[in-house]
Design a protein around this motif. Sequence first.
Motif, PDB file in Angstrom:
ATOM      1  N   LEU A  28      -2.198  -4.389   5.322  1.00 44.39           N
ATOM      2  CA  LEU A  28      -1.934  -3.893   3.970  1.00 44.39           C
ATOM      3  C   LEU A  28      -1.887  -5.040   2.958  1.00 44.39           C
ATOM      4  N   THR A  29      -1.277  -6.146   3.357  1.00 42.29           N
ATOM      5  CA  THR A  29      -1.227  -7.315   2.478  1.00 42.29           C
ATOM      6  C   THR A  29      -2.633  -7.828   2.194  1.00 42.29           C
ATOM      7  N   LEU A  30      -3.454  -7.870   3.230  1.00 40.47           N
ATOM      8  CA  LEU A  30      -4.836  -8.325   3.067  1.00 40.47           C
ATOM      9  C   LEU A  30      -5.598  -7.436   2.091  1.00 40.47           C
ATOM     10  N   LEU A  31      -5.485  -6.114   2.272  1.00 46.88           N
ATOM     11  CA  LEU A  31      -6.205  -5.176   1.411  1.00 46.88           C
ATOM     12  C   LEU A  31      -5.695  -5.185  -0.025  1.00 46.88           C
ATOM     13  N   SER A  32      -4.504  -5.719  -0.221  1.00 46.83           N
ATOM     14  CA  SER A  32      -3.969  -5.800  -1.588  1.00 46.83           C
ATOM     15  C   SER A  32      -4.563  -6.978  -2.358  1.00 46.83           C
ATOM     16  N   ARG A  33      -5.230  -7.874  -1.643  1.00 45.10           N
ATOM     17  CA  ARG A  33      -5.849  -9.031  -2.295  1.00 45.10           C
ATOM     18  C   ARG A  33      -7.220  -8.650  -2.847  1.00 45.10           C
ATOM     19  N   LYS A  34      -7.540  -9.163  -4.025  1.00 46.65           N
ATOM     20  CA  LYS A  34      -8.788  -8.801  -4.703  1.00 46.65           C
ATOM     21  C   LYS A  34     -10.007  -9.084  -3.832  1.00 46.65           C
ATOM     22  N   LYS A  35      -9.988 -10.210  -3.138  1.00 40.36           N
ATOM     23  CA  LYS A  35     -11.132 -10.610  -2.314  1.00 40.36           C
ATOM     24  C   LYS A  35     -11.395  -9.644  -1.168  1.00 40.36           C
ATOM     25  N   PHE A  36     -10.336  -8.996  -0.671  1.00 45.83           N
ATOM     26  CA  PHE A  36     -10.455  -8.133   0.502  1.00 45.83           C
ATOM     27  C   PHE A  36     -10.123  -6.670   0.200  1.00 45.83           C
ATOM     28  N   ASN A  37     -10.122  -6.275  -1.090  1.00 47.50           N
ATOM     29  CA  ASN A  37      -9.644  -4.929  -1.413  1.00 47.50           C
ATOM     30  C   ASN A  37     -10.534  -3.811  -0.872  1.00 47.50           C
ATOM     31  N   LYS A  38     -11.764  -4.160  -0.512  1.00 44.03           N
ATOM     32  CA  LYS A  38     -12.636  -3.209   0.183  1.00 44.03           C
ATOM     33  C   LYS A  38     -13.314  -3.967   1.315  1.00 44.03           C
ATOM     34  N   SER A  39     -12.789  -3.803   2.524  1.00 43.10           N
ATOM     35  CA  SER A  39     -13.243  -4.607   3.654  1.00 43.10           C
ATOM     36  C   SER A  39     -13.597  -3.740   4.845  1.00 43.10           C
TER      37      SER A  39
END
Length: 267
Positions: A28-39
């Motif tokens: 969830l923390t990762l997906l909250s980052r702009k770089k990884f928001n759609k991964s």
Amino acid sequence: MENKLSEAESKGKRKYNVPAVDSAFKILTLLSRKKFNKSNLTEIAKATSLTPTTCYRILQKLEELSIVRYDKGSKRYSLGPYLVVLGERAKENLFDISVILPYLEGLSEQTGLTTFLVNRIGKKRSTILAKVEGEEFGINVSVGRHFSVVDGAYGKCLLAYMDEEESDELLRMNDGLRKLSEQEIIELKKELPTIRKSGYATTFGEYIEGIVGVSAPIFNNGESVEMAIAIIGMTAQLKDQDIEKMGEKIKGVATEISMKLGGYFPQ
């Protein structure tokens, strides 16, 4: 059994390792980052150091709960709609934010600068809980953005009120916005008693080029500091005397907030 648990909790021994919860929070923390928001699955597994199988199982459960969303066309995951509900409920129940936000608005109105509230998360990180952008030269700072706990003027505030052993450990990790030299770490450690004495901390371009920061700690009802308020602006537009005045101003505001929250003030 219940009495044993209560006794352990009262002694501060609630240190249990729950890998699935830790892994879900990493995702969830990762997906909250702009770089990884759609991964996609591969990107998430690699970034979180999870096996693809474990990562997939956790994502499946989070999707079932609408905590993440899966796009079948792109085969990518993003944060899900139920987090909006949880976020709103959290805001309603966080008395601290409702008390602090009007003060941030007042500071931004008086200074024309961006103000924000930072909260420590876990051992090594901090995040922005709330912000008010200034009209004069507002700087874009995203709510929810994570930083190293040692970064910026707000990081200095948090470090200044930690046990020396803990602050030394975090400075040795040296994983902030930029690597500090050995000499910079020594100088920062020397600065911490001055921050405690003055009641505020400043930065002048050393963490982010061209950015000046002024921050003051908010004291909770324990002996630690988990929150700080901060003002940021451009170094080219602020002089030393301006920064000193802002330091005294933000210190006064932080003191008022701490008193409203029933804060403990160290002697």
